[in-house]
Scaffold this motif. Structure first.
Motif, PDB file in Angstrom:
ATOM      1  N   UNK A  84       0.820  -1.225   0.000  1.00  0.00           N
ATOM      2  CA  UNK A  84       0.000   0.000   0.000  1.00  0.00           C
ATOM      3  C   UNK A  84       0.847   1.266   0.000  1.00  0.00           C
ATOM      4  N   UNK A  85       2.082   1.176   0.431  1.00  0.00           N
ATOM      5  CA  UNK A  85       2.959   2.354   0.445  1.00  0.00           C
ATOM      6  C   UNK A  85       4.206   2.133  -0.403  1.00  0.00           C
ATOM      7  N   UNK A  86       4.242   1.016  -1.122  1.00  0.00           N
ATOM      8  CA  UNK A  86       5.453   0.605  -1.826  1.00  0.00           C
ATOM      9  C   UNK A  86       5.973   1.684  -2.762  1.00  0.00           C
ATOM     10  N   UNK A  87       5.124   2.176  -3.655  1.00  0.00           N
ATOM     11  CA  UNK A  87       5.598   3.106  -4.683  1.00  0.00           C
ATOM     12  C   UNK A  87       6.091   4.417  -4.078  1.00  0.00           C
ATOM     13  N   UNK A  88       5.335   4.948  -3.109  1.00  0.00           N
ATOM     14  CA  UNK A  88       5.750   6.200  -2.483  1.00  0.00           C
ATOM     15  C   UNK A  88       7.072   6.011  -1.738  1.00  0.00           C
ATOM     16  N   UNK A  89       7.171   4.922  -1.018  1.00  0.00           N
ATOM     17  CA  UNK A  89       8.396   4.680  -0.268  1.00  0.00           C
ATOM     18  C   UNK A  89       9.580   4.538  -1.200  1.00  0.00           C
ATOM     19  N   UNK A  90       9.418   3.769  -2.271  1.00  0.00           N
ATOM     20  CA  UNK A  90      10.529   3.554  -3.201  1.00  0.00           C
ATOM     21  C   UNK A  90      10.959   4.869  -3.833  1.00  0.00           C
ATOM     22  N   UNK A  91      10.006   5.706  -4.231  1.00  0.00           N
ATOM     23  CA  UNK A  91      10.355   7.000  -4.821  1.00  0.00           C
ATOM     24  C   UNK A  91      11.191   7.832  -3.850  1.00  0.00           C
ATOM     25  N   UNK A  92      10.781   7.831  -2.587  1.00  0.00           N
ATOM     26  CA  UNK A  92      11.499   8.630  -1.595  1.00  0.00           C
ATOM     27  C   UNK A  92      12.859   8.005  -1.272  1.00  0.00           C
ATOM     28  N   UNK A  93      12.920   6.681  -1.252  1.00  0.00           N
ATOM     29  CA  UNK A  93      14.187   6.011  -0.987  1.00  0.00           C
ATOM     30  C   UNK A  93      15.197   6.293  -2.093  1.00  0.00           C
ATOM     31  N   UNK A  94      14.765   6.184  -3.329  1.00  0.00           N
ATOM     32  CA  UNK A  94      15.653   6.426  -4.467  1.00  0.00           C
ATOM     33  C   UNK A  94      16.120   7.879  -4.477  1.00  0.00           C
ATOM     34  N   UNK A  95      15.194   8.804  -4.214  1.00  0.00           N
ATOM     35  CA  UNK A  95      15.578  10.218  -4.168  1.00  0.00           C
ATOM     36  C   UNK A  95      16.613  10.456  -3.074  1.00  0.00           C
ATOM     37  N   UNK A  96      16.398   9.821  -1.941  1.00  0.00           N
ATOM     38  CA  UNK A  96      17.354   9.975  -0.849  1.00  0.00           C
ATOM     39  C   UNK A  96      18.708   9.380  -1.175  1.00  0.00           C
ATOM     40  N   UNK A  97      18.718   8.212  -1.821  1.00  0.00           N
ATOM     41  CA  UNK A  97      19.984   7.563  -2.182  1.00  0.00           C
ATOM     42  C   UNK A  97      20.767   8.422  -3.164  1.00  0.00           C
ATOM     43  N   UNK A  98      20.063   9.059  -4.100  1.00  0.00           N
ATOM     44  CA  UNK A  98      20.744   9.901  -5.088  1.00  0.00           C
ATOM     45  C   UNK A  98      21.340  11.153  -4.456  1.00  0.00           C
ATOM     46  N   UNK A  99      20.780  11.576  -3.332  1.00  0.00           N
ATOM     47  CA  UNK A  99      21.259  12.793  -2.692  1.00  0.00           C
ATOM     48  C   UNK A  99      22.424  12.537  -1.734  1.00  0.00           C
ATOM     49  N   UNK A 100      22.717  11.274  -1.434  1.00  0.00           N
ATOM     50  CA  UNK A 100      23.821  10.980  -0.531  1.00  0.00           C
ATOM     51  C   UNK A 100      25.138  11.458  -1.136  1.00  0.00           C
ATOM     52  N   UNK A 101      25.961  12.091  -0.331  1.00  0.00           N
ATOM     53  CA  UNK A 101      27.217  12.630  -0.840  1.00  0.00           C
ATOM     54  C   UNK A 101      28.277  11.537  -0.836  1.00  0.00           C
ATOM     55  N   UNK A 102      28.814  11.266  -2.012  1.00  0.00           N
ATOM     56  CA  UNK A 102      29.868  10.271  -2.182  1.00  0.00           C
ATOM     57  C   UNK A 102      31.197  11.003  -2.311  1.00  0.00           C
ATOM     58  N   UNK A 103      32.182  10.593  -1.492  1.00  0.00           N
ATOM     59  CA  UNK A 103      33.468  11.273  -1.559  1.00  0.00           C
ATOM     60  C   UNK A 103      34.464  10.696  -0.581  1.00  0.00           C
ATOM     61  N   UNK A 104      35.636  11.302  -0.473  1.00  0.00           N
ATOM     62  CA  UNK A 104      36.677  10.794   0.425  1.00  0.00           C
ATOM     63  C   UNK A 104      36.280  10.965   1.878  1.00  0.00           C
ATOM     64  N   UNK A 105      36.853  10.127   2.722  1.00  0.00           N
ATOM     65  CA  UNK A 105      36.467  10.104   4.118  1.00  0.00           C
ATOM     66  C   UNK A 105      36.804  11.355   4.891  1.00  0.00           C
ATOM     67  N   UNK A 106      37.761  12.158   4.422  1.00  0.00           N
ATOM     68  CA  UNK A 106      38.135  13.362   5.157  1.00  0.00           C
ATOM     69  C   UNK A 106      37.257  14.559   4.809  1.00  0.00           C
ATOM     70  N   UNK A 107      36.370  14.415   3.836  1.00  0.00           N
ATOM     71  CA  UNK A 107      35.439  15.482   3.464  1.00  0.00           C
ATOM     72  C   UNK A 107      34.253  15.435   4.426  1.00  0.00           C
ATOM     73  N   UNK A 108      34.011  16.484   5.194  1.00  0.00           N
ATOM     74  CA  UNK A 108      32.923  16.442   6.173  1.00  0.00           C
ATOM     75  C   UNK A 108      31.547  16.258   5.555  1.00  0.00           C
ATOM     76  N   UNK A 109      31.420  16.497   4.255  1.00  0.00           N
ATOM     77  CA  UNK A 109      30.127  16.285   3.592  1.00  0.00           C
ATOM     78  C   UNK A 109      29.877  14.820   3.250  1.00  0.00           C
ATOM     79  N   UNK A 110      30.913  14.018   3.243  1.00  0.00           N
ATOM     80  CA  UNK A 110      30.805  12.645   2.756  1.00  0.00           C
ATOM     81  C   UNK A 110      29.919  11.789   3.650  1.00  0.00           C
ATOM     82  N   UNK A 111      28.985  11.096   3.013  1.00  0.00           N
ATOM     83  CA  UNK A 111      28.160  10.094   3.690  1.00  0.00           C
ATOM     84  C   UNK A 111      28.524   8.683   3.239  1.00  0.00           C
ATOM     85  N   UNK A 112      28.940   8.554   1.985  1.00  0.00           N
ATOM     86  CA  UNK A 112      29.341   7.259   1.430  1.00  0.00           C
ATOM     87  C   UNK A 112      30.771   7.392   0.910  1.00  0.00           C
TER      88      UNK A 112
END
Length: 508
Positions: A308-336
């Motif tokens: 019942x919430x699958x599509x909404x949840x997936x849309x929000x999950x994907x949007x959130x995953x795309x917004x995660x900051x990927x970078x080196x560990x010494x960058x304070x913005x880095x999440x992944x």
């Protein structure tokens, strides 16, 4: 002089990366193969170390036995051993930045995470010190005219084999209770990340741990690790790592009739019920899967979402995953951050490619970042897959990377059956506003740890264990010390009389 890896702002003192191992209280150049530590953020070697050889295991065990006897460590009063553990914990706390920088260079983890792991290690030593001071034996109920006692004694020399994904915290989780119990410890750190364990040995040395009670032997698991487990005078081993290796070590331990603790792999389900707070659930699921770049045995990588919430949840999950900051560990913005090695990154990518060939649909990720600044690092984008069922390989085998698969469910009984349909049983996450429903699911899921409306939260005071192929035995908690001790029962006569069976009887 500092060791710095080009392209990152992380630097550590050269003294923290010497070409030395710690054998029986002596710093010495290893005689084994050359171990090169590569900063996964830029692919460059930042330190080298000659590892241990099998003979070093014999030397370390012999030194541990002599140290335990010569120092009287096992017979020190609990508060005396606890004082040393407190000093080690304080030293870890005082060196959080130093430890964090070293581990970020070694593993690619963010400085935020590596500093947190160092603080966790400090807390572990302090908790075990407190638990040691307050640990009690037991006077059991009498069943005759005698006093019965249950007491606990150290095992002797124990082995600790730790993983690369959280070295300092895993080190403390094994070494602190083993030392608290009165044992000597031989530690075999991961080849990919040996430096923080060696630094821990220096801090233990400076804190006044008797010489010889701790050895640190970096080297290949198939030689050094195998020799440690098989050594006839090693009385117990605690291993954290892959299930295949763990199963093999269990066979070796069984041949010795030696106890072994195994914390192994996982393929943990995360369940999002229809009444879940979606803001809370999306944030928690993202953290549960993608923090530590997915390199976590407890990663909630199978995401079951009510239809019942699958599509909404997936849309929000994907949007959130795309917004995660990927970078080196010494960058304070880095999440992944980057993965631990390029070869490991390529193995994760191969599993995703195989899933796509088997019908999985990629909703985001499944590739290397486009950013030119990240091309030389071992990076992989946060990946969300769908379009497969729970029987798919990608849902059954541990990926150990930033990869999640979303599945839909309608019926709670079917959900539980699917969530439990795995050889693993390490962890589970549940998201719901209905406590009764969440409690019911938590009891039905076969896993050692269940989180409700949170994920990846830990306490050294709370036991941690796995079921099925996720391991045997328990670590942490007040009884964590006793897992490194032998229990002994003592009977004391109170009657003052000879046993009647052995007393001559007068003939009638």
């Amino acid at each position: 002089m500092n060791v710095r890896s080009e392209g990152t702002g992380v630097a550590v003192p050269e003294a923290d990366t010497p070409d030395e191992i710690f054998v029986g209280g002596r710093w010495t150049r290893g005689r084994g193969t050359l171990i090169e530590s590569v900063n996964p953020a830029d692919g460059k070697v930042f330190a080298q170390l000659h590892g241990a050889v099998v003979d070093d295991v014999d030397l370390a065990v012999d030194a541990g036995l002599r140290a335990a006897a010569g120092s009287g460590w096992a017979t020190w009063l609990p508060h005396e051993r606890a004082a040393v553990l407190h000093r080690i914990g304080n030293a870890l706390e005082a060196n959080v930045d130093r430890i964090g920088a070293l581990q970020t260079l070694d593993t690619g983890k963010t400085l935020t995470e590596t500093r947190a792991l160092a603080r966790s290690a400090a807390g572990t030593f302090r908790f075990m010190a407190a638990a040691l001071e307050t640990m009690e034996g037991a006077m059991t109920p009498a069943r005759g005219n005698f006093l019965t006692l249950a007491t606990y004694e150290p095992m002797g020399v124990v082995g600790a084999i730790t993983p690369w994904n959280s070295p300092i915290a895993s080190d403390a989780q094994k070494i602190a209770p083993a030392l608290a119990a009165g044992n000597a410890v031989v530690s075999k750190p991961p080849v990919w990340a040996p430096w923080v364990t060696l630094l821990l040995a220096r801090l233990c040395e400076d804190a006044g741990l008797p010489t010889g009670l701790l050895s640190v032997l970096p080297g290949p698991g198939r030689t050094v690790g195998e020799a440690l487990v098989a050594h006839p005078q090693v009385s117990k081993v605690s291993f954290t790592g892959g299930t295949t290796t763990g199963r093999h070590l269990a066979h070796v331990a069984a041949d010795k009739l030696m106890p072994i603790t195994l914390e192994l792999g996982g393929k943990s389900p995360t369940i999002v019920f229809s009444d879940a707070d979606l803001d809370q659930a999306v944030a928690g699921v993202l953290f549960g899967v993608f923090s530590s770049s997915g390199q976590s045995c407890i990663a909630g990588s199978r995401i079951f979402v009510h239809s019942s919430i699958h599509d909404e949840f997936v849309d929000r999950l994907v949007a959130g995953a795309r917004q995660l900051h990927v970078g080196p560990g010494d960058d304070p913005r880095t999440q992944v951050g980057p993965m631990v090695t390029h070869s490991h990154r390529d193995g994760v990518a191969a599993m995703v490619d195989a899933a796509v060939e088997q019908g999985a649909q990629v909703l985001c990720g499944a590739g290397i970042p486009d950013d030119p600044a990240l091309q030389s690092g071992a990076y992989y984008l946060p990946t969300v897959l769908t379009g497969v069922d729970n029987a798919a390989t990608i849902c059954q085998e541990e990926v150990f990377g930033p990869v999640a698969v979303v599945l839909s469910f309608d019926d709670e009984d079917d959900l539980v059956a699917q969530a439990n349909d795995t050889v693993f049983g390490l962890a589970c996450g549940i998201w719901t506003r209905d406590f009764v429903k969440g409690w019911r699911a938590a009891q039905a899921i076969r896993a050692g740890t269940v989180w409700m409306n949170t994920y990846k939260q830990f306490s050294i005071s709370t036991p941690f264990s796995g079921l099925k192929d996720s391991g045997i035995g328990t670590e942490k908690g007040r009884d964590g010390i006793r897992s490194y001790m032998n229990q002994k029962s003592i009977y004391v006569d109170l009657s003052g009389h000879a046993l009647p069976w052995a007393t001559p009887q007068e003939e009638s």
